[in-house]
Scaffold this active site. Structure first.
Site, PDB file in Angstrom:
ATOM      1  N   CYS A  35       0.847  -1.198   0.000  1.00  0.00           N
ATOM      2  CA  CYS A  35       0.000   0.000   0.000  1.00  0.00           C
ATOM      3  C   CYS A  35       0.878   1.242   0.000  1.00  0.00           C
ATOM      4  O   CYS A  35       2.010   1.211   0.480  1.00  0.00           O
ATOM      5  CB  CYS A  35      -0.884  -0.052   1.256  1.00  0.00           C
ATOM      6  SG  CYS A  35      -1.952   1.382   1.500  1.00  0.00           S
ATOM      7  N   GLY A  36       0.344   2.321  -0.503  1.00  0.00           N
ATOM      8  CA  GLY A  36       1.058   3.589  -0.438  1.00  0.00           C
ATOM      9  C   GLY A  36       1.344   4.020   0.997  1.00  0.00           C
ATOM     10  O   GLY A  36       2.280   4.781   1.249  1.00  0.00           O
TER      11      GLY A  36
END
Length: 157
Positions: A35-36
């Site tokens: 995930c970012g």
């Protein structure tokens, strides 16, 4: 009902009562490795290390519910977290945190004000010493954000 009433499987497959955390302030986070927001693992670990001696713990609950960003097995997740970010805070087995099949723990967490589904990976629930949710922070709130630090300090008393 309280957070302490649940028993969960740890990332290494052992059953653990969340009652073991009674009397501690907890930051409960649904995590993901792709995930970012994944770099937040580093800040979560720093927060855990800094406050652990004062009765605080971060608890990570990996989830593959958002963008399939946690595809790995529990063993792969554990290896990733420890080697890439030095994570030592407790991690639990991958669970579902949204929808009709969400884990009962997350059903409990999301009934607290403000209510509603977890919106994305790395949403944070602040749980007081009594096992009740006392704060909720979106993914965009960094683990070292002053608003979060202030809420934790207040809960620690």
């Amino acid at each position: 009902m309280s957070f302490h009433d649940f028993t969960m499987k740890t990332i290494d497959g052992k059953e653990r009562s969340l009652g073991d955390f009674r009397g501690k302030v907890l930051l409960v986070v649904n995590t993901a490795s792709e995930c970012g927001y994944t770099p937040q693992y580093a800040g979560l670990e720093r927060l855990h290390e800094r406050l652990e001696g004062r009765g605080f713990s971060v608890l990570g609950f990996p989830s593959n519910d958002y963008g399939a960003q946690e595809p790995g097995s529990d063993a792969e997740i554990q290896t990733f977290c420890s080697t890439k970010f030095g994570v030592k805070f407790p991690l639990f087995s991958k669970i579902t945190v949204k929808g009709g099949s969400k884990h009962p723990l997350y059903a409990f967490l999301t009934q607290a004000e403000p209510t509603g589904e977890v919106k994305w990976n790395f949403e944070k629930f602040l749980v007081g010493k009594d096992g009740q949710v006392i704060g909720r922070f979106p993914s965009s709130v960094d683990p070292e954000d002053p608003k979060l630090a202030e809420a934790i300090e207040k809960a620690l008393g």
